[in-house]
Motif scaffolding. Structure first.
Motif, mmCIF file in Angstrom:
data_model
loop_
_atom_site.group_PDB
_atom_site.id
_atom_site.type_symbol
_atom_site.label_atom_id
_atom_site.label_comp_id
_atom_site.label_asym_id
_atom_site.label_seq_id
_atom_site.Cartn_x
_atom_site.Cartn_y
_atom_site.Cartn_z
ATOM 1 N N UNK A 103 0.792 -1.231 0.000
ATOM 2 C CA UNK A 103 0.000 0.000 0.000
ATOM 3 C C UNK A 103 0.822 1.279 0.000
ATOM 4 N N UNK A 104 2.107 1.209 0.326
ATOM 5 C CA UNK A 104 2.966 2.397 0.328
ATOM 6 C C UNK A 104 4.425 1.958 0.320
ATOM 7 N N UNK A 105 5.320 2.876 -0.035
ATOM 8 C CA UNK A 105 6.752 2.593 0.012
ATOM 9 C C UNK A 105 7.190 2.446 1.463
ATOM 10 N N UNK A 106 8.112 1.550 1.682
ATOM 11 C CA UNK A 106 8.600 1.243 3.032
ATOM 12 C C UNK A 106 9.976 1.883 3.213
ATOM 13 N N UNK A 107 9.995 3.180 3.487
ATOM 14 C CA UNK A 107 11.247 3.919 3.522
ATOM 15 C C UNK A 107 11.885 4.088 4.886
ATOM 16 N N UNK A 108 11.426 3.337 5.879
ATOM 17 C CA UNK A 108 11.978 3.466 7.230
ATOM 18 C C UNK A 108 12.007 2.091 7.881
ATOM 19 N N UNK A 109 12.341 2.042 9.176
ATOM 20 C CA UNK A 109 12.166 0.799 9.918
ATOM 21 C C UNK A 109 10.708 0.372 9.777
ATOM 22 N N UNK A 110 10.461 -0.930 9.863
ATOM 23 C CA UNK A 110 9.108 -1.454 9.664
ATOM 24 C C UNK A 110 8.680 -2.253 10.880
ATOM 25 N N UNK A 111 7.488 -1.943 11.373
ATOM 26 C CA UNK A 111 6.877 -2.675 12.486
ATOM 27 C C UNK A 111 5.867 -3.655 11.902
ATOM 28 N N UNK A 112 6.101 -4.948 12.130
ATOM 29 C CA UNK A 112 5.230 -6.010 11.627
ATOM 30 C C UNK A 112 4.327 -6.492 12.756
ATOM 31 N N UNK A 113 3.023 -6.516 12.496
ATOM 32 C CA UNK A 113 2.038 -6.858 13.515
ATOM 33 C C UNK A 113 1.173 -8.003 13.012
ATOM 34 N N UNK A 114 0.980 -9.002 13.858
ATOM 35 C CA UNK A 114 0.055 -10.104 13.581
ATOM 36 C C UNK A 114 -0.935 -10.172 14.732
ATOM 37 N N UNK A 115 -2.228 -10.243 14.392
ATOM 38 C CA UNK A 115 -3.268 -10.251 15.424
ATOM 39 C C UNK A 115 -4.379 -11.229 15.066
ATOM 40 N N UNK A 116 -4.906 -11.860 16.101
ATOM 41 C CA UNK A 116 -6.078 -12.720 15.955
ATOM 42 C C UNK A 116 -6.817 -12.733 17.289
ATOM 43 N N UNK A 117 -8.110 -12.820 17.229
ATOM 44 C CA UNK A 117 -8.912 -12.920 18.447
ATOM 45 C C UNK A 117 -8.706 -14.305 19.051
ATOM 46 N N UNK A 118 -8.522 -14.368 20.346
ATOM 47 C CA UNK A 118 -8.261 -15.649 21.017
ATOM 48 C C UNK A 118 -9.403 -16.650 20.823
ATOM 49 N N UNK A 119 -10.617 -16.185 20.596
ATOM 50 C CA UNK A 119 -11.746 -17.103 20.395
ATOM 51 C C UNK A 119 -11.712 -17.778 19.022
ATOM 52 N N UNK A 120 -10.833 -17.328 18.130
ATOM 53 C CA UNK A 120 -10.752 -17.888 16.776
ATOM 54 C C UNK A 120 -10.042 -19.230 16.718
ATOM 55 N N UNK A 121 -9.379 -19.629 17.797
ATOM 56 C CA UNK A 121 -8.596 -20.867 17.780
ATOM 57 C C UNK A 121 -9.515 -22.076 17.832
ATOM 58 N N UNK A 122 -9.951 -22.491 16.639
ATOM 59 C CA UNK A 122 -10.800 -23.659 16.487
ATOM 60 C C UNK A 122 -10.332 -24.440 15.273
ATOM 61 N N UNK A 123 -10.642 -25.715 15.233
ATOM 62 C CA UNK A 123 -10.252 -26.567 14.109
ATOM 63 C C UNK A 123 -10.808 -25.995 12.811
ATOM 64 N N UNK A 124 -9.945 -25.946 11.791
ATOM 65 C CA UNK A 124 -10.338 -25.443 10.477
ATOM 66 C C UNK A 124 -9.454 -24.289 10.041
#
Length: 155
Positions: A103-124
């Motif tokens: 979505x944009x040029x990455x011209x600096x340090x980069x912060x990578x974030x991964x998120x998921x709701x804890x209730x999502x942990x189900x088979x599938x």
């Protein structure tokens, strides 16, 4: 949920100088390719992980911005660390695919974030939201990493 090895390791290392750098090194030893981005894990809690990629020559592309493959590597590291810190003990995970928008040029340090709701942990199938932000909190990459969640086999 009982403390797992990721959260325990982070807690133990947090007492030391350079703990986020050291924690990134420990995680990179479990999956050595992550070491190519020299990550610093700045936050890990159940359901969320953030890691920092410093802008340096080794992760730049031909126009001097952080290469999107380095960013994808950071996003996968954040996702994997978050998954290991979050998944219930009776489940296991494996990545199935990744969809990213640049979505944009990455011209600096980069912060990578991964998120998921804890209730999502189900088979599938389970999508994990991933976002990469520059120093101004501009989103430079956004997307999803899809995981396959299954029961651990009984021993």
């Amino acid at each position: 949920m009982a403390e797992n090895y990721v959260l325990r390791t982070q807690r133990l290392l947090s007492k030391l100088p350079f703990s986020s750098w050291l924690f990134g090194k420990v995680i990179s030893r479990r999956a050595p390719y992550f070491g190519t981005i020299t990550p610093r894990i700045t936050q890990v809690i159940p359901g969320k992980c953030e890691c920092l990629i410093r802008k340096r020559r080794g992760v730049e592309n031909h126009i001097g911005t952080v290469h999107v493959i380095a960013i994808a590597n950071g996003l996968e590291m954040a996702m994997g660390t978050m998954a290991e810190a979050s998944i219930p003990r009776h489940l296991r995970w494996i990545p199935k695919g990744m969809t990213l928008d640049y979505t944009a040029k990455a011209g600096s340090d980069i912060r990578c974030v991964a998120e998921v709701d804890q209730s999502a942990w189900q088979v599938g199938d389970m999508p994990v939201t991933v976002t990469a932000l520059d120093d101004n909190d501009t989103v430079v990459v956004k997307g999803s990493i899809n995981l396959w969640i299954s029961e651990k086999p009984s021993k």
